[in-house]
Design a protein around this motif. Structure first.
Motif, PDB file in Angstrom:
ATOM      1  N   ALA A  16      -2.391  -2.962   4.435  1.00  0.00           N
ATOM      2  CA  ALA A  16      -2.484  -3.419   5.927  1.00  0.00           C
ATOM      3  C   ALA A  16      -1.082  -3.544   6.378  1.00  0.00           C
ATOM      4  CB  ALA A  16      -3.520  -4.314   6.672  1.00  0.00           C
ATOM      5  N   PHE A  17      -0.843  -3.148   7.696  1.00  0.00           N
ATOM      6  CA  PHE A  17       0.378  -3.254   8.268  1.00  0.00           C
ATOM      7  C   PHE A  17       0.147  -4.199   9.535  1.00  0.00           C
ATOM      8  CE2 PHE A  17       1.851   0.685   6.485  1.00  0.00           C
ATOM      9  CZ  PHE A  17       2.878   0.250   5.764  1.00  0.00           C
ATOM     10  N   GLY A  18       1.100  -5.001   9.903  1.00  0.00           N
ATOM     11  CA  GLY A  18       1.245  -5.675  10.984  1.00  0.00           C
ATOM     12  C   GLY A  18       2.580  -5.489  11.958  1.00  0.00           C
ATOM     13  N   GLY A  19       2.325  -5.898  13.005  1.00  0.00           N
ATOM     14  CA  GLY A  19       3.642  -5.753  13.943  1.00  0.00           C
ATOM     15  C   GLY A  19       3.747  -4.298  14.423  1.00  0.00           C
ATOM     16  N   LEU A  20       2.865  -3.585  14.075  1.00  0.00           N
ATOM     17  CA  LEU A  20       3.071  -1.845  14.427  1.00  0.00           C
ATOM     18  C   LEU A  20       2.289  -1.279  15.125  1.00  0.00           C
ATOM     19  CD1 LEU A  20       3.957  -0.401  10.616  1.00  0.00           C
ATOM     20  CD2 LEU A  20       5.393  -1.547  12.354  1.00  0.00           C
ATOM     21  N   ALA A  21       0.970  -1.900  15.362  1.00  0.00           N
ATOM     22  CA  ALA A  21       0.093  -1.368  16.286  1.00  0.00           C
ATOM     23  C   ALA A  21      -0.669  -2.326  17.257  1.00  0.00           C
ATOM     24  CB  ALA A  21      -0.735  -0.545  15.437  1.00  0.00           C
ATOM     25  N   HIS A  22      -1.680  -1.859  17.936  1.00  0.00           N
ATOM     26  CA  HIS A  22      -2.432  -2.913  19.014  1.00  0.00           C
ATOM     27  C   HIS A  22      -3.338  -3.651  18.010  1.00  0.00           C
ATOM     28  CE1 HIS A  22      -5.421  -3.347  22.368  1.00  0.00           C
ATOM     29  NE2 HIS A  22      -4.110  -3.522  22.982  1.00  0.00           N
ATOM     30  N   ARG A  23      -3.509  -3.129  16.750  1.00  0.00           N
ATOM     31  CA  ARG A  23      -4.474  -3.948  15.951  1.00  0.00           C
ATOM     32  C   ARG A  23      -3.763  -3.760  14.461  1.00  0.00           C
ATOM     33  NH1 ARG A  23      -9.601   0.272  15.736  1.00  0.00           N
ATOM     34  NH2 ARG A  23      -9.111   1.824  14.065  1.00  0.00           N
ATOM     35  N   PRO A  24      -4.368  -4.942  13.556  1.00  0.00           N
ATOM     36  CA  PRO A  24      -3.800  -4.772  12.364  1.00  0.00           C
ATOM     37  C   PRO A  24      -4.230  -3.246  11.699  1.00  0.00           C
ATOM     38  CG  PRO A  24      -5.355  -6.567  12.385  1.00  0.00           C
ATOM     39  CD  PRO A  24      -5.352  -5.623  13.798  1.00  0.00           C
ATOM     40  N   TRP A  25      -3.152  -2.531  11.032  1.00  0.00           N
ATOM     41  CA  TRP A  25      -3.442  -1.025  10.754  1.00  0.00           C
ATOM     42  C   TRP A  25      -3.548  -0.887   9.435  1.00  0.00           C
ATOM     43  CZ3 TRP A  25      -2.955   2.955  14.332  1.00  0.00           C
ATOM     44  CH2 TRP A  25      -2.806   4.143  13.636  1.00  0.00           C
ATOM     45  N   ARG A  26      -4.979  -0.882   9.103  1.00  0.00           N
ATOM     46  CA  ARG A  26      -5.219  -0.441   7.616  1.00  0.00           C
ATOM     47  C   ARG A  26      -4.740   0.960   7.169  1.00  0.00           C
ATOM     48  NH1 ARG A  26      -9.613  -2.561   4.181  1.00  0.00           N
ATOM     49  NH2 ARG A  26      -9.226  -1.410   2.354  1.00  0.00           N
ATOM     50  N   ALA A  27      -4.038   0.788   5.943  1.00  0.00           N
ATOM     51  CA  ALA A  27      -2.952   1.961   5.722  1.00  0.00           C
ATOM     52  C   ALA A  27      -4.081   2.922   4.702  1.00  0.00           C
ATOM     53  CB  ALA A  27      -1.919   1.553   5.186  1.00  0.00           C
ATOM     54  N   ARG A  28      -5.081   3.494   5.186  1.00  0.00           N
ATOM     55  CA  ARG A  28      -6.085   4.095   4.518  1.00  0.00           C
ATOM     56  C   ARG A  28      -5.373   5.310   3.723  1.00  0.00           C
ATOM     57  NH1 ARG A  28     -10.701   1.064   4.314  1.00  0.00           N
ATOM     58  NH2 ARG A  28     -11.224   0.500   6.439  1.00  0.00           N
ATOM     59  N   ARG A  29      -4.401   5.953   4.177  1.00  0.00           N
ATOM     60  CA  ARG A  29      -3.761   7.149   3.649  1.00  0.00           C
ATOM     61  C   ARG A  29      -2.755   6.529   2.279  1.00  0.00           C
ATOM     62  NH1 ARG A  29      -2.975   8.559   8.853  1.00  0.00           N
ATOM     63  NH2 ARG A  29      -4.169  10.728   9.478  1.00  0.00           N
ATOM     64  N   THR A  30      -2.270   5.559   2.604  1.00  0.00           N
ATOM     65  CA  THR A  30      -1.491   4.976   1.401  1.00  0.00           C
ATOM     66  C   THR A  30      -2.404   4.596   0.236  1.00  0.00           C
ATOM     67  OG1 THR A  30      -0.006   4.015   2.930  1.00  0.00           O
ATOM     68  CG2 THR A  30       0.022   2.983   0.910  1.00  0.00           C
ATOM     69  N   GLU A  31      -3.594   4.082   0.696  1.00  0.00           N
ATOM     70  CA  GLU A  31      -4.479   3.804  -0.388  1.00  0.00           C
ATOM     71  C   GLU A  31      -4.962   4.985  -1.241  1.00  0.00           C
ATOM     72  OE1 GLU A  31      -7.466   1.428   1.818  1.00  0.00           O
ATOM     73  OE2 GLU A  31      -6.063   0.072   2.323  1.00  0.00           O
ATOM     74  N   ALA A  32      -5.609   5.830  -0.430  1.00  0.00           N
ATOM     75  CA  ALA A  32      -6.059   7.010  -1.067  1.00  0.00           C
ATOM     76  C   ALA A  32      -4.982   7.749  -1.765  1.00  0.00           C
ATOM     77  CB  ALA A  32      -6.217   8.068   0.059  1.00  0.00           C
ATOM     78  N   ALA A  33      -3.741   7.587  -1.646  1.00  0.00           N
ATOM     79  CA  ALA A  33      -2.755   8.273  -2.288  1.00  0.00           C
ATOM     80  C   ALA A  33      -2.469   7.715  -3.704  1.00  0.00           C
ATOM     81  CB  ALA A  33      -1.411   8.649  -1.613  1.00  0.00           C
ATOM     82  N   LEU A  34      -2.783   6.196  -3.569  1.00  0.00           N
ATOM     83  CA  LEU A  34      -2.509   5.385  -5.025  1.00  0.00           C
ATOM     84  C   LEU A  34      -3.810   5.219  -5.750  1.00  0.00           C
ATOM     85  CD1 LEU A  34       0.096   3.107  -3.581  1.00  0.00           C
ATOM     86  CD2 LEU A  34       0.635   4.950  -4.894  1.00  0.00           C
ATOM     87  N   LEU A  35      -4.805   5.385  -5.272  1.00  0.00           N
ATOM     88  CA  LEU A  35      -6.252   4.849  -5.988  1.00  0.00           C
ATOM     89  C   LEU A  35      -6.424   5.987  -7.198  1.00  0.00           C
ATOM     90  CD1 LEU A  35      -8.460   2.856  -5.560  1.00  0.00           C
ATOM     91  CD2 LEU A  35      -9.797   4.474  -4.406  1.00  0.00           C
ATOM     92  N   GLY A  36      -6.494   5.303  -8.336  1.00  0.00           N
ATOM     93  CA  GLY A  36      -6.916   6.200  -9.653  1.00  0.00           C
ATOM     94  C   GLY A  36      -5.571   6.658 -10.106  1.00  0.00           C
ATOM     95  N   SER A  37      -4.491   6.380  -9.692  1.00  0.00           N
ATOM     96  CA  SER A  37      -3.077   7.179 -10.147  1.00  0.00           C
ATOM     97  C   SER A  37      -2.095   5.923 -10.676  1.00  0.00           C
ATOM     98  CB  SER A  37      -2.420   7.885  -9.097  1.00  0.00           C
ATOM     99  OG  SER A  37      -1.964   6.973  -8.061  1.00  0.00           O
ATOM    100  N   ALA A  38      -1.181   6.504 -11.341  1.00  0.00           N
ATOM    101  CA  ALA A  38       0.007   5.411 -11.859  1.00  0.00           C
ATOM    102  C   ALA A  38       0.992   5.479 -10.646  1.00  0.00           C
ATOM    103  CB  ALA A  38       0.414   6.147 -13.123  1.00  0.00           C
ATOM    104  N   PRO A  39       0.963   4.261 -10.253  1.00  0.00           N
ATOM    105  CA  PRO A  39       2.141   3.902  -9.046  1.00  0.00           C
ATOM    106  C   PRO A  39       3.420   3.869  -9.491  1.00  0.00           C
ATOM    107  CG  PRO A  39       0.851   1.780  -9.810  1.00  0.00           C
ATOM    108  CD  PRO A  39       0.346   2.778 -10.825  1.00  0.00           C
ATOM    109  N   THR A  40       4.067   4.954  -9.697  1.00  0.00           N
ATOM    110  CA  THR A  40       5.463   4.910  -9.981  1.00  0.00           C
ATOM    111  C   THR A  40       6.225   4.463  -8.676  1.00  0.00           C
ATOM    112  OG1 THR A  40       5.556   7.465  -9.320  1.00  0.00           O
ATOM    113  CG2 THR A  40       5.382   6.786 -11.767  1.00  0.00           C
TER     114      THR A  40
END
Ligand SMILES: Cc1cc2nc3c(=O)[nH]c(=O)nc-3n(C[C@H](O)[C@H](O)[C@H](O)COP(=O)(O)OP(=O)(O)OC[C@H]3O[C@@H](n4cnc5c(N)ncnc54)[C@H](O)[C@@H]3O)c2cc1C
Ligand code: SF4
Length: 328
Positions: free
Chosen positions: A261-285
């Motif tokens: 999640a990101f803070g300071g960027l939005a009207h609410r805490p910003w859960r980074a679902r796209r980042t999560e989906a891109a990394l889940l199940g893969s090797a995080p180079t």
């Protein structure tokens, strides 16, 4: 001088009864935000209902390993709680990055989640602000907006949410527990704070008179590591320009669980679902992490003065995720 009634509630039911039928009543936690706003004339309550004596000041471990954090647990006590430090370091770090030691000794869990934006136009009753006076306009939109939102804002409001605690809780899948005239209910932390849309006067989905009673923190998968990092103008006593909270479980070189999640960027805490989906199940180079972070921040629409936040948030997220996923 406007009269002000002070009520000290002894139970949740008593607090709710004191609030009933009084739209201008406010619950009083540590008062570190509410009282400041009263001094500025932004808040003008008729009744203050002191809830700090309610039996909601404990951190309790549940049989399934979850933690229930009482609404009036002080920020310092939560940050220093042994189970929080051991299992959710991201939460402890987020709390300790906020405010000052004196403020954290007084500020409560619920009050922190419900603190209002630090937008200077909101705090100045002489300036237009749709959050303070719906329909009056947004002074920050074409004004000085260096500290404002780059994600999820609207033409009606470009404010950010100031809480560090909320960002960590968003990454940890926390759940807010509330009691109200209609009974109790729960809301996921990621759905608790709102985007401004055309009604920025409503920061959250809480209903008038509802009381936060606690926050539920689910257990994390074994071996999960977590971290909070915040960029600010000064090393203490300053709100986030951008921040990131992350919790990651690695197994066999692959991401098995991730919350970001990101803070300071939005009207609410910003859960980074796209980042999560891109990394889940893969090797995080490093390249994969950078691509995953960019996938989230591609939605950013900076204002005149705050394009710097996008690269700042990118650097913070890449560093935090890189450190949490590095081979040990
Ligand atoms: C100089 C300064 C620097 C700061 N820096 C940071 C920072 O870097 N990061 C950060 O996260 N915070 C920061 N803060 C904010 C601080 O953390 C908040 O003021 C504090 O957490 C609010 O908690 P409180 O208990 O005092 O809330 P209060 O001021 O008592 O209440 C805040 C709001 O919540 C409502 N409320 C309180 N409890 C409940 C409840 N149980 N149910 C329903 N409504 C409730 C009140 O009615 C009020 O509207 C800073 C504050 C100051 C003054
Ligand atoms: S950004 Fe939001 S809080 Fe700030 S002036 Fe505009 S409407 Fe008000």
């Amino acid at each position: 001088m406007k009269p002000l009634l002070y009520v000290r509630a002894g139970s949740v039911a008593e607090a709710a009864a004191a609030h009933a039928g009084r739209p201008e009543a406010r619950y009083l936690g540590g008062g570190t935000n509410l009282v400041d706003l009263m001094k500025l004339g932004v808040e003008r309550p008729e009744v203050l209902i002191d809830i700090t004596r309610l039996p909601l000041d404990q951190v309790e471990e549940l049989p399934d390993g979850a933690l229930r954090i009482g609404a009036t647990v002080r920020n310092s006590d939560l940050a220093g709680h042994p189970l929080v430090r051991e299992r959710y370091p991201v939460l402890s770090q987020a709390l300790l990055s906020g405010a000052s030691g004196q403020l954290r000794n007084v500020a409560t869990t619920a009050g922190n989640l419900l603190q209002r934006t630090r937008c200077a136009y909101f705090q100045d009753v002489g300036k237009p602000c749709n959050k303070r006076v719906p329909g009056s306009g947004c002074g920050a939109l074409d004004g000085v907006n260096r500290d404002h939102a780059v994600l999820g804002h609207s033409e009606h409001c470009v404010a950010t949410h100031p809480s560090d605690l909320a960002v960590a809780l968003a990454a940890l899948d926390a759940v807010v527990e509330m009691a109200g005239p209609g009974g109790g209910r729960t809301v996921e932390l990621t759905e608790f704070h709102r985007l401004p849309q055309d009604s920025p006067d409503q920061d959250t989905v809480i209903n008038p008179g509802e009381l936060i009673t606690g926050v539920l923190l689910p257990p994390l998968p074994g071996g999960t590591v977590s971290r909070y990092r915040k960029a600010r103008d000064r090393a203490s006593f300053a709100f986030a320009l951008a921040s990131v909270a992350a919790a990651v479980q690695m197994r066999g070189g692959v991401v098995r669980h991730i919350g970001v999640a990101f803070g300071g960027l939005a009207h609410r805490p910003w859960r980074a679902r796209r980042t999560e989906a891109a990394l889940l199940g893969s090797a995080p180079t490093p390249e994969a992490v950078a691509r995953a972070v960019d996938a989230e921040l591609a939605a950013a629409v900076p204002l005149r003065d705050n394009a710097y936040k996008v690269s700042l948030a990118r650097d913070l997220a890449c560093e935090v995720l890189g450190s949490l996923t590095a081979p040990t």
